[in-house]
Design a protein around this motif. Structure first.
Motif, short mmCIF file in Angstrom:
data_model
loop_
_atom_site.label_atom_id
_atom_site.label_comp_id
_atom_site.label_asym_id
_atom_site.label_seq_id
_atom_site.Cartn_x
_atom_site.Cartn_y
_atom_site.Cartn_z
N VAL A 13 0.85 -1.19 0.00
CA VAL A 13 0.00 0.00 0.00
C VAL A 13 0.89 1.24 0.00
O VAL A 13 1.92 1.27 0.67
N ASP A 14 0.50 2.23 -0.78
CA ASP A 14 1.28 3.47 -0.91
C ASP A 14 0.61 4.56 -0.08
O ASP A 14 -0.14 5.39 -0.60
N LEU A 15 0.88 4.52 1.23
CA LEU A 15 0.32 5.53 2.14
C LEU A 15 1.21 6.76 2.11
O LEU A 15 2.39 6.68 2.43
N THR A 16 0.63 7.91 1.73
CA THR A 16 1.44 9.11 1.54
C THR A 16 1.03 10.29 2.41
O THR A 16 1.76 11.28 2.47
N ALA A 17 -0.12 10.21 3.10
CA ALA A 17 -0.57 11.35 3.91
C ALA A 17 -1.53 10.89 4.99
O ALA A 17 -2.21 9.86 4.85
N VAL A 18 -1.60 11.66 6.08
CA VAL A 18 -2.53 11.43 7.18
C VAL A 18 -3.31 12.72 7.40
O VAL A 18 -2.74 13.82 7.30
N PHE A 19 -4.60 12.59 7.70
CA PHE A 19 -5.45 13.75 7.96
C PHE A 19 -6.03 13.62 9.36
O PHE A 19 -6.71 12.64 9.68
N GLY A 20 -5.74 14.59 10.23
CA GLY A 20 -6.15 14.54 11.62
C GLY A 20 -7.44 15.30 11.87
O GLY A 20 -7.60 16.42 11.38
N PRO A 21 -8.39 14.75 12.67
CA PRO A 21 -9.64 15.42 13.01
C PRO A 21 -9.51 16.24 14.29
O PRO A 21 -8.39 16.51 14.75
N GLU A 22 -10.64 16.62 14.88
CA GLU A 22 -10.62 17.24 16.21
C GLU A 22 -9.84 16.32 17.17
O GLU A 22 -9.92 15.10 17.07
N HIS A 23 -9.09 16.92 18.06
CA HIS A 23 -8.20 16.24 19.01
C HIS A 23 -6.89 15.77 18.37
O HIS A 23 -5.94 15.45 19.08
N GLY A 24 -6.84 15.70 17.03
CA GLY A 24 -5.60 15.38 16.35
C GLY A 24 -5.41 13.92 16.02
O GLY A 24 -6.08 13.03 16.57
N PHE A 25 -4.49 13.65 15.10
CA PHE A 25 -4.18 12.29 14.68
C PHE A 25 -3.68 11.44 15.84
O PHE A 25 -4.10 10.31 16.04
N ARG A 26 -2.78 11.97 16.65
CA ARG A 26 -2.26 11.22 17.80
C ARG A 26 -3.03 11.53 19.08
O ARG A 26 -2.74 10.99 20.14
N GLY A 27 -4.05 12.42 19.01
CA GLY A 27 -4.99 12.59 20.12
C GLY A 27 -4.52 13.44 21.27
O GLY A 27 -4.97 13.26 22.40
N THR A 28 -3.66 14.42 21.01
CA THR A 28 -3.10 15.20 22.11
C THR A 28 -3.92 16.43 22.49
O THR A 28 -3.67 17.04 23.53
N ALA A 29 -4.89 16.83 21.66
CA ALA A 29 -5.62 18.08 21.89
C ALA A 29 -6.94 17.82 22.62
O ALA A 29 -7.60 16.80 22.41
N GLN A 30 -7.34 18.78 23.47
CA GLN A 30 -8.60 18.69 24.19
C GLN A 30 -9.76 19.07 23.27
O GLN A 30 -9.56 19.38 22.08
N ALA A 31 -10.98 19.06 23.79
CA ALA A 31 -12.16 19.40 23.01
C ALA A 31 -12.00 20.78 22.40
O ALA A 31 -11.55 21.72 23.05
#
Length: 411
Positions: A78-96
């Motif tokens: 698989v050719d994974l080339t990008a990640v798109f983060g939602p609310e709280h972020g891709f790795r989940g560090t942000a609060q509401a």
């Protein structure tokens, strides 16, 4: 001869163990496989020849708790080339209400783009700039209309269509079952990021089912959509039947039990009472200064199915009433199959207003955005009881249930 008490207990215990073992064996025979598991088992053939970007967060994990971005990045198929983060972020560090912004992921070196509060052409431009051909979505939802990840899904589908991209949804369980749609349906004039389209407050669907609904009912133009379904999931299954590890989808969703009550008690975000943020039991603890034992007593008098209320006192470490000891209730679900979270949330609003003279809605009428119209707020202000408020949305709900039925993928 009458059996001894010990024999009776032993027999009952053996029967219970046998029933549990039988249920466990049945679950093993139909072990749940997520959309990602099925995609990977098929050698990622659905993504063959495509530059792939994925919308995900910490919940995008495998059964052995590896993140799917790490797994896909290491796989030459698989050719994974990008990640798109939602609310709280891709790795989940942000609060509401927060996100992680644009950065390169230290673990993989992949560019991570921020989708939070972006939609339409602005989000389409991000997909175009990323250079991907296919956008994949894999995030654990919790079953409530106002949980923002399903609207990230909607916005990304719309943006992918504008940018000329394929869209693939990898399905995961609805942790509170997919048995029924419950609660008021959003009226379009109240559309926000906690509800873009006319969906019921507890939708009873998986993200793949919602994607099909969005594509056919709500998007102006359909996006080229593929859904990779789960195997081994039944609509009556709660999350613990999945055998999957639970990763908090957001900082205030620590357990599946939180998700169980959330579609009802999140309504307290629209009031001046604490919804339990800043405690170890968000959305299960509710309260304010001046609230006392009368609230739990009034709620228990209603004999709501599957739930009891305990007088509780707590001091939130952040959010409303930070550092202050306040009184209220703790919601204890003892029969989750009988429990109706939305009716329970309404009953708690009604009784809180009855027993506490300080009760007030948030000045911006956020409750209307959460419930999807002015109806709940104005009926409670007019003195309606729980049954009257619930009766007020049944027509809209019946219409949504008919529409919803078309897009269900599981029995």
């Amino acid at each position: 001869m009458r059996p001894s008490r010990r024999a009776v207990i032993t027999t009952a215990t053996a029967a219970a163990v046998s029933a549990t073992s039988t249920a466990s064996a049945a679950q093993r025979r139909r072990r749940l496989r997520t959309g990602f598991e099925r995609l990977a088992q098929d050698g990622y053939s659905l993504l063959d020849g495509q530059k792939v970007g994925i919308v995900t967060n910490p919940t995008g994990i495998t059964r052995d708790a590896r993140h799917i971005v790490d797994v896909m990045h290491a796989d030459t198929r698989v050719d994974l080339t990008a990640v798109f983060g939602p609310e709280h972020g891709f790795r989940g560090t942000a609060q509401a209400g927060g996100s992680e912004g644009r950065y390169d992921d230290p673990a993989t070196g992949l560019p991570v783009y921020d989708t939070y509060l972006k939609s339409g052409r602005a989000l389409a431009d991000i997909f175009t700039a990323s250079g991907v051909d296919t956008v994949v979505f894999d995030i654990q939802d919790v079953g409530a209309r106002f949980y923002t990840y399903i609207w990230t899904l909607y916005d990304c589908m719309e943006a992918a269509q504008l940018a000329g991209k394929r869209f693939v949804v990898l399905d995961r369980p609805n942790p509170v079952t997919g048995r029924a749609a419950l609660g008021p349906v959003l009226h379009k004039e109240f559309a926000t990021f906690v509800g873009r389209q006319p969906v019921s407050q507890a939708h009873g669907m998986t993200v793949a089912e919602l994607a099909r609904l969005f594509n056919e009912e709500f998007l102006t133009e359909a996006v080229p959509l593929e859904t990779v379904t789960m195997s081994g999931w039944r609509r009556s299954d709660f999350y613990d039947a999945s055998g999957l590890p639970w990763v908090p989808p957001s900082p205030n969703m620590p357990t599946p039990e939180t998700a169980l009550v959330y579609s009802g008690t999140c309504l307290f975000e629209g009031t001046n009472l604490s919804e339990g943020r800043g405690t170890t039991r968000p959305f299960e603890l509710l309260g304010a200064e001046g609230v006392d034992r009368r609230w739990a007593a009034a709620a228990n008098e209603l004999a709501l199915p599957g739930v009891r209320f305990r007088e509780a006192y707590f001091a939130p470490t952040f959010s409303k009433f930070q550092g202050k000891t306040i009184g209220g209730v703790q919601v204890h679900v003892h029969d989750r199959a009988a429990f109706d979270p939305v009716r329970t949330g309404i009953a708690l609003l009604v009784t809180a207003k009855q027993v506490w003279s300080g009760f007030a809605w948030r000045p911006d009428n956020w409750i209307d955005k959460l419930t999807g119209s002015t109806r709940v707020r104005t009926m409670i202000d007019a003195g309606a009881d729980t049954d009257e408020v619930v009766a007020g949305w049944q027509g809209d709900l019946a219409a949504f249930r008919r529409t919803r039925r078309t897009y269900l993928l599981y029995r």
